[in-house]
Design an enzyme around this catalytic site. Structure first.
Site, short mmCIF file in Angstrom:
data_model
loop_
_atom_site.label_atom_id
_atom_site.label_comp_id
_atom_site.label_asym_id
_atom_site.label_seq_id
_atom_site.Cartn_x
_atom_site.Cartn_y
_atom_site.Cartn_z
N LYS A 69 0.85 -1.20 0.00
CA LYS A 69 0.00 0.00 0.00
C LYS A 69 0.89 1.25 0.00
O LYS A 69 1.80 1.37 0.82
CB LYS A 69 -0.91 -0.01 1.24
CG LYS A 69 -2.22 0.72 1.08
CD LYS A 69 -3.09 0.51 2.33
CE LYS A 69 -4.49 1.03 2.15
NZ LYS A 69 -5.29 0.93 3.40
O1 G3P Z 1 -8.35 2.10 4.43
C1 G3P Z 1 -8.56 3.46 4.71
C2 G3P Z 1 -9.45 3.59 5.90
O2 G3P Z 1 -8.92 2.87 6.98
C3 G3P Z 1 -9.68 5.02 6.32
O3 G3P Z 1 -10.88 5.02 7.02
O4 G3P Z 1 -12.58 5.90 8.61
O5 G3P Z 1 -10.11 6.47 8.90
O6 G3P Z 1 -11.45 7.45 7.00
P1 G3P Z 1 -11.27 6.27 7.95
#
Ligand code: G3P
Length: 218
Positions: free
Chosen positions: A87
């Site tokens: 990633k």
């Molecule tokens: O994979 C990306 C994800 O973990 C981000 O999620 O909820 O932190 O925007 P969030």
């Protein structure tokens, strides 16, 4: 549509995998920190532990932000397990690194994507997945699902093989909306996946079936 779970928590990964509908896992430095995984050796063992649970792609994010550092780290991560997908953030060095990984047959997930332009660059560099962050766009009164739809159209126009991996999914309706616009993958919290199961008419209908059966059969 592939379902990935967006967590580094092994118990949640096991629970999602037991459902029988899990296709992979995504992690990021914040999710790893949330599990208290400290130090490179522990982090890499944790990725291997995840790969041993799920028969699917596991995204492991580089910490390096410079091209050379990304290359070194990414090759080490990819060597951990065939399921590992490296990633990489959508920066100039990140796109350059993705291009290099593509030339070496190392699969990648271009993350922290918030625009069609970024997604176009990720596809041109040969990223295996692109991760547009739906929830974080919604958080600033933009429309994350509209971006997914826009990227799907652009990729189809030119036959890009990069898979649209809708990320930053906050709830069950995001999954449905991303499915309606053709995302290849959603990566979700376990709660969002389990939310797909819920409907009161199913619960009420089953209760009635069982009560009617019991009334006659005892
Ligand atoms: O994979 C990306 C994800 O973990 C981000 O999620 O909820 O932190 O925007 P969030």
């Amino acid at each position: 549509m592939k379902f990935f779970i967006d967590t580094a928590n092994l118990d949640q990964i096991r629970e999602a995998n037991a459902l029988g509908v899990l296709d992979g896992v995504t992690t990021n430095p914040s999710l790893m920190a949330k599990e208290g995984i400290k130090g490179t050796e522990n982090q890499r063992q944790h990725y291997i532990d995840i790969c041993n649970i799920v028969d699917g792609d596991v995204s492991a994010e580089v910490i390096a932000t410079d091209y050379e550092g990304m290359i070194k780290e990414g090759e080490e991560l990819a060597a951990l397990n065939p399921h590992i997908v490296v990633k990489v953030p959508c920066t100039a060095d990140g796109i350059k690194a993705i291009k290099y990984f593509t030339s070496k047959g190392i699969r990648t997930n271009c993350t922290l994507v918030f625009s069609a332009g970024q997604a176009l660059l990720a596809a041109k560099a040969g990223a295996t997945y692109v991760s547009p962050f739906v929830g974080r766009l919604d958080d600033i009164c933009s429309n994350g699902v509209d971006l997914i739809a826009q990227i799907v159209v652009i990729y189809r126009n030119y036959g890009f093989k990069t898979q649209v991996l809708a990320a930053s999914i906050r709830h069950t309706q995001h999954i449905i909306q991303c499915a309606e616009v053709g995302a290849d993958v959603v990566t979700c919290p376990l709660s969002a996946i389990k939310g797909l199961l819920k409907h009161p008419l199913t619960d009420n209908g089953l209760a009635t079936f069982l009560a009617d059966y019991k009334r006659v059969n005892g």
